[in-house]
Write an enzyme that holds these catalytic residues in place. Structure first.
Site, short mmCIF file in Angstrom:
data_model
loop_
_atom_site.label_atom_id
_atom_site.label_comp_id
_atom_site.label_asym_id
_atom_site.label_seq_id
_atom_site.Cartn_x
_atom_site.Cartn_y
_atom_site.Cartn_z
N GLU A 19 0.82 -1.21 0.00
CA GLU A 19 0.00 0.00 0.00
C GLU A 19 0.86 1.26 0.00
OE1 GLU A 19 -4.10 0.34 0.43
OE2 GLU A 19 -2.90 -0.63 -1.13
N THR A 37 -6.98 9.31 -5.09
CA THR A 37 -6.86 9.33 -3.63
C THR A 37 -6.10 10.56 -3.15
OG1 THR A 37 -6.84 6.93 -3.64
CG2 THR A 37 -6.07 7.98 -1.64
#
Length: 308
Positions: free
Chosen positions: A130, A183
């Site tokens: 991530e 994001t």
């Protein structure tokens, strides 16, 4: 002999649980096929469904990085491994696309090598994936993708992740409108400071949601799915959001909110019939705004990754 693994999409934040709460769903998700080779090192031999956007360099790919960290940890950094990644999820959807790939990868390598580590021990490697994807090592997508169900991230230092109870008849209706909300953009518009009154309201909602899950109290779950801090800011990035949320509640959703950083909109519902009706109403409302969308209806996924 190789191994083929599916890992599920996830809904992070779940309204009041910004960066600390997430749950897994049955679809969509990503697939990884992995096998040993006679050479040295990790190779990503093929990626499908990404329109050429993802790097095949293992050090720059979420799956590659998590597998490299895993092999380092178990003392086999030079082991020859071939990886095929099938992306079956939209990018920038707010459904944990990078997390699904990462979890599928680290779960697959552990299976391939005879499960030297327990499933919960795989989380730190997935978190490293991530970090590559979005610049920050968040666990609110990878943890539910790996564990299944609802997951609370109580702390990062030290890492403290708790799998929560999920009522059996709790379903999610997720609509992904075909607009992209990166994001980084969704994070950049957030306020640095929060008024005390809003913080208190948010804590109460998060505690209420967790209590509702354990007590299997659907009304309490519904009353608690309220985000007074993040949603008012992020919803402006999603065309028609307020109307989509309104029709979800009118159709009987327990509650609705933005999945991750958006643009997907999730609703929690009691039963599949209710979730289907809610999902179709949301899809219809996006269509009124001229936006195509995908609908996913499923029970909250309790399994996490599976060998296919």
């Amino acid at each position: 002999m190789g191994v083929r693994v599916f890992a599920p999409a996830t809904v992070a934040n779940v309204a009041c649980g910004f960066d600390v709460l997430g749950f897994a769903v049955d679809e969509p998700g990503d697939e990884v096929i992995m096998e040993k080779n006679d050479g040295k090192g990790v190779r990503i031999v093929e990626i499908t469904g990404d329109d050429g956007r993802l790097s095949k360099d293992p050090a720059k790919n979420t799956v590659g990085v998590s597998v490299l960290k895993y092999l380092e940890h178990i003392g086999q950094p030079d082991l020859g491994i071939d990886i095929i990644l099938h992306k079956k999820m939209p990018f920038g959807s707010g459904l944990g696309s990078s997390a699904a790939s990462t979890v599928a990868g680290v779960f697959a390598v552990n299976e391939l090598l005879g499960k030297p580590l327990r499933q919960e021990e795989l989380l730190p490697f997935a978190i490293e994936g991530e970090r590559i994807a979005c610049g920050a090592a968040h666990a609110d997508n990878v943890a539910p993708a790996l564990y299944g169900g609802f997951v609370l991230i109580r702390s990062y230092e030290p890492l403290d992740v708790i799998r929560l109870n999920t009522p059996n008849d709790l379903f999610a209706a997720i609509v992904h409108p075909k607009v992209e909300v990166p994001t980084k953009d969704a994070r950049s518009i957030l306020r640095a400071n929060v008024p005390m009154q809003q913080a208190i309201q948010q804590w109460g909602n998060l505690a209420g949601l967790i209590a509702g899950l354990y007590q299997e109290d659907y009304d309490l779950i519904g009353r608690s799915i309220e985000d007074v801090i993040i949603e008012p800011v992020r919803s402006i990035l999603i065309p028609g959001y307020q109307d989509v949320k309104r029709v979800a509640l009118e159709q009987g959703a327990l509650g609705a909110g933005i999945s991750g950083s958006g643009p997907s909109v999730f609703s929690l519902c009691k039963g599949e019939k209710s979730a289907t009706a809610v999902g179709l109403a949301k899809k219809e409302m996006f269509a009124k705004y001229g936006i195509e969308s995908d609908l996913f209806v499923s029970r909250v996924n309790q399994k996490g990754p599976v060998v296919l």
